[in-house]
Enzyme design. Structure first.
Site, short mmCIF file in Angstrom:
data_model
loop_
_atom_site.label_atom_id
_atom_site.label_comp_id
_atom_site.label_asym_id
_atom_site.label_seq_id
_atom_site.Cartn_x
_atom_site.Cartn_y
_atom_site.Cartn_z
N LYS A 76 0.85 -1.19 0.00
CA LYS A 76 0.00 0.00 0.00
C LYS A 76 0.89 1.24 0.00
CE LYS A 76 -3.97 2.00 2.51
NZ LYS A 76 -4.91 1.82 3.65
N SER A 151 -9.94 2.01 2.66
CA SER A 151 -9.00 2.75 1.83
C SER A 151 -7.98 1.85 1.12
CB SER A 151 -8.24 3.77 2.68
OG SER A 151 -7.40 3.11 3.61
N SER A 175 -10.31 -0.30 6.84
CA SER A 175 -9.66 -0.13 5.54
C SER A 175 -8.96 -1.36 4.98
CB SER A 175 -8.64 1.01 5.61
OG SER A 175 -9.30 2.24 5.52
#
Lengths: 484, 475
Positions: A76, A151, A175
């Site tokens: 990420k 997210s 997330s």
């Protein structure tokens, strides 16, 4: 692309049936083919990936390989990575190249796992649809008209589309779990403090926790073995003895007590999701589990509490993005105040600004007691509910999200509607408990449904055991989008 | 109308740790800009603070030294404001639960001793520096100082004059350097004083509106700034004006305070507990281990000096003005076994010489052992006070050991009475006029004769002995 687990890939690498370079190249090829339509990656750098894969091959050749050496992984874009762009999905950091590796990145590097690139995300991890990214929305691989969740939407989408065998994610209010559910993969948010936050760009420090995202629970267990461990650079990192999260995977579930919080099956839950989760409960009963009705009454306050505490911390954490030392700076400004306001007005997107404003407001003089302190008290009550529940059950089960993936743009105009997507995931963050999502079916449109497990502190091995046994009895987690 | 001045001080002391409070960077002063600023200090994305235990131990020492309450659980908070030399956009400080609360410090002004109570002392990090001079039309940022550990020490508003404020600041300076938590270097900003000043009609219970004078880095400026501020506030009120709460700066060149920001412009710092740091827990073992490292404190040492060496309370206070001075005195006193004489020499001859040469006690060319040996030679009658001063000069010049100087310069007090008798006889013979005058009742003539004898002996004669022998001869 071979449909294989991490352990199978590792075995092929160890048996020298495939090299890490070949494996990495195969994934890079798939990224090149699919990413234009999915937009799961912000940064791909084949040269760097292949160099890391070559180093892994050298380790394997030298007989110095660890359990996952040579298996590539996507990270990420919230993790600082030495020499790679680290944007956090924001224009504010569109040009930021970190001079150091996050603790999590160091661990994967030390394990010999090459990086496939940096995955797209909601800006500063603020969002549940991946539509707030400065680098454009991520599309759900099951149907590109739909969002992947957020997210960690890029991470979930790249794993779902098998552009990577696994990915790192972070979870502040859901997330990891919500995009895992919406993309039909498995994702785990560990107990707060188990994975170091050093080098992970902070959203809400008391809630942020990194975790693994992969097709199966077994994969997640192996990744968790790499990610966890005490880090003296993070004062909230827990100094515990190292454990093997895969140790209990094969234990039978006989005698397992599954707590079903009645509040998580109440109004607002999509009926197809409810049906799939209930079917999963039936499956677990077949495997020997019993169910217990429990109540998490204060969880109804989780969203308001979260939207006081997380923005409060975020407003402070994001103060460093001021255009002075790195990142974006407005090209023209009058004086210092003008430089600050233009830089931040232009560098941050709408959702980030909204949360900074909320956070600054709840911390301001005269409002602190009414909002921040009050929210902290309720946070404690929410944790107390879980503590009481774990006296009667071993693991808590419910839906991960109230519905399946929604269409791009469908909720982006209504922040509160968007926030409700994290209704079931936020309580675990507030309590610091581990939570995971695993696939348990599909809705009528063929979009994945996820179920959530919440365990007691440090019960990751138990949760992974439950998930693995369920995944041995079902095949939801091994299904792949066929439209790509 | 009669006015009363009310002063409270906030003092930022830089703690004498080798590394910063939340990172491993060096705190050494004077390095090239930004060479002592790590990823944590410049607040790169993703970095986290880790508390330096050494800074906590400094704060514990201070709390113990002033008899304060040490909060067994104390908490770091974030204080938010934007400024280019504040890299995170917030300063890590302590608001609601500081490490130290309460405590007191004794001050002496003139003949009066007073006790000033402290409100609190809390740990925090320093900001960097903005350099406005070196860059035309731009500001340079040096983050070497960012993250340097500070202890902010806040007094109650109990001082009533600039003299008391200075006495308090000096006593605090003595204490923090004494216990070794701060190097006390005011030029380098290791000890910075903010003064909260207000005035009120004498007898009024309610406090007047205060103005805060920021960043005073010398005791002289502290005195000047308060004196100016008090005059300004009284004049303003007597002219029918009002005092508005404000932060002001002292312009040392013009000797004036000037407005920096008004209350309306004051920041809302949006304090909240720093989620990156756990509450600091002090257990009894830790506190006791730190207590064991504390040196004897000034107050205890003063009592002991009075007791062991027979010095006055005033002298004891002066001699404990710094640990170096106290150590010097005690070494000298022990070497000669003459506490009072040692005190007189340290506070008299030695201090005067040091002042004149602008030297610190630590830089004294005359060692405590040498001074002790010198005093011992006075005590055993080898030297008169006057001769001793010549030996002292020899020591100051580095001419060697006490006895060697006495020998080489022939400064031994005359102990042979035959030699003295001879000189007296010669003087009497050479000054018949003075002898006659004395015998006819002029006492002054006697002194002249004593002077002649001392001169003839080159100062080596014992004055008391000269007096005695001369009187005997003239009778």
């Amino acid at each position: 692309m071979p449909e294989t687990s991490l352990s199978a890939l590792a075995a092929q690498l160890a048996a020298k049936q495939i090299s890490s370079r070949e494996l990495a190249q195969a994934y890079l090829d798939r990224i090149a083919a699919l990413n234009p339509s999915i937009n799961a990656f912000i940064t791909v750098d084949a040269e760097k990936t292949l160099a890391e894969a070559a180093a892994a091959d050298a380790l394997i050749a030298a007989g110095q390989a660890g359990p996952l050496t040579g298996v590539p992984i996507a990270h990420k874009d919230i993790f600082c990575t030495d020499g790679w762009l680290t944007t956090c999905g924001s224009k504010m950091l569109h040009n930021f190249i970190a001079p150091y590796d996050a603790h999590v990145i160091q661990r994967f590097k030390a394990a010999g796992m090459p990086s496939l690139g940096k995955t797209n995300m909601d800006e500063f991890a603020m969002g549940s649809s991946n539509e707030t990214s400065y680098f454009g929305a991520v599309k759900n691989p099951w149907n590109t008209a739909y969002v992947p969740g957020g997210s960690s939407g890029g991470a979930a989408a790249c794993v779902a589309a098998r552009m990577a065998p696994a990915a790192t994610g972070t979870d502040t209010g859901g997330s990891i779990r919500q995009p895992a559910a919406l993309c039909g993969i498995t994702g785990l948010k560990p107990t707060y403090g188990l994975v170091s936050r050093f080098g992970m760009i902070a959203f809400a420090s008391s809630l942020d926790q990194a975790g693994p995202m992969a097709p199966s629970a077994e994969d997640c267990a192996l990744l968790l073995n790499v990610m966890t461990g005490f880090d003296p650079n993070d004062s909230t990192s827990l100094d515990r003895e190292k454990e093997d999260y895969a140790r209990d995977l094969d234990k039978p579930l006989a005698g397992l007590r599954v707590g079903l919080p009645r509040e998580f099956f109440a109004a607002g839950l999509n009926s197809e999701v409810a049906a799939a989760v209930e079917a999963a409960v039936t499956e677990l009963k077949k495997l020997g589990a019993t169910t217990v009705d429990i109540s998490l009454a204060n969880s109804r306050l989780a969203i308001p509490v979260y939207y006081v505490l997380a923005p409060a911390e975020a407003s402070s954490n994001l103060s460093r993005f001021d255009g002075v030392r790195y990142g974006y700076r407005a090209p023209e400004y009058g004086n210092l105040d003008d430089m600050y306001s233009k830089t931040r007005a232009q560098g941050f997107g709408a959702e980030v600004k909204r949360r900074i404003l909320i956070g600054a407001y709840v911390l301001s003089h005269g409002y602190y007691d009414a909002y921040y302190l009050q929210a902290q008290k309720i946070r404690r009550l929410i944790a107390d509910d879980f503590n009481a529940a774990f006296k009667t059950c071993d693991v808590i089960l419910g839906p991960t999200a109230p519905g399946t993936a929604f269409k791009l743009g469908e909720k982006s105009g209504d922040p509160v509607e968007m926030y409700l997507n994290d209704l079931y995931t936020i309580p675990a963050n507030l309590a610091g408990l581990p939570g995971m999502s695993l696939p348990c079916g599909f809705d009528a449109q063929g979009l994945p449904i996820g179920l959530q497990l919440v365990g007691n502190y440090f019960s990751e091995a138990k949760m992974l055991n439950v998930a693995h046994q369920y995944q041995r009895a079902t095949d939801w987690h091994s299904r792949m989008p066929t439209n790509l | 109308m009669q006015w009363e001045t009310v002063i409270g001080l906030e003092v930022h002391t830089q703690l004498a740790t080798r590394s910063k409070i939340f990172s491993g960077s060096s705190t050494a002063f004077g390095a090239a800009p930004n060479t002592q600023a790590s990823a944590v200090d410049i607040a790169l994305p993703g970095v986290l603070p880790v508390l330096n235990r050494g800074a906590v131990e400094c704060a514990i020492k201070f709390g113990l030294a002033i008899g304060a309450t040490l909060n067994r659980v104390n908490v770091f908070d974030r204080k938010s404001y934007f400024y280019p030399d504040l890299p995170k956009g917030y300063q890590i400080s302590q608001l609601a639960r500081p490490i130290v609360e309460g405590g007191a410090l004794k001050i002496v002004v003139g003949d009066t001793e007073r006790t000033i109570h402290l409100t609190r002392a809390h740990m925090e990090e320093d900001a960097g520096k903005s350099l406005h001079e070196d860059f035309q039309g731009m500001t340079g940022i040096d983050l070497n100082r960012a993250g340097t550990p500070l202890l902010e020490i806040v007094s109650e508003p109990e001082m009533r004059s600039s003299a008391e404020a200075v006495a308090y600041a000096r006593a605090l300076h003595t204490l923090v350097t004494w216990i070794g938590i701060c190097d006390g270097n005011m030029q380098e900003g290791s000890f910075r004083v903010d003064a909260n000043v207000s005035v009120r009609p004498l007898g009024q219970a309610e406090l007047g509106t205060r103005r805060e004078i920021k960043n005073l880095n010398s005791f002289r400026f502290l005195q000047q700034a308060i004196d100016y501020e008090v005059r300004w506030q009284i004049e303003t009120l007597e002219d029918g004006g009002r005092i508005e709460q404000a932060t002001v700066l002292f312009d040392a060149d013009r000797g004036e305070t000037r407005m920096m920001r008004s209350k309306e412009e004051a920041h809302d710092y949006r304090y909240f507990p720093d989620p990156d740091l756990l509450p600091v827990k002090l257990d009894e073992d830790w506190i006791e281990a730190v207590r064991a490292t504390l040196p004897e404190l000034p107050v205890a040492m003063q009592a002991r000096f009075q007791n062991d060496y027979g010095v006055s309370a005033y002298d004891a206070a002066v001699l404990t003005g710094s640990r170096a001075l106290a150590d010097y005195f005690e070494t000298a006193a022990k070497a000669c076994g003459q506490g009072k004489l040692a005190a007189n020499w340290v506070m008299g001859e030695l201090s005067a010489a040091l002042n004149k040469a602008e030297l610190d006690i630590a830089q004294s060319p005359v060692s405590a052992a040498h001074l002790g040996a010198l005093i011992a030679r006075i005590q055993d009658g080898t030297l008169s006070g006057k001769l001793a001063k010549q030996v002292f000069d020899g020591l100051w010049e580095g001419a060697g050991e006490v006895d060697a100087i006495i020998e080489a310069r022939g400064l031994k007090q005359m102990s042979d009475s035959g030699e003295l008798e001879k000189i007296i006889d010669e003087v009497l013979a050479a000054n018949p006029k003075s002898v006659d005058e004395f015998r006819s009742g002029k006492d002054k003539a006697f002194n002249a004769l004593v002077g002649q004898v001392m001169k003839a002996s080159k100062g080596r004669a014992n004055p008391a002995q000269v007096n005695e022998r001369l009187k005997a001869k003239l009778q």
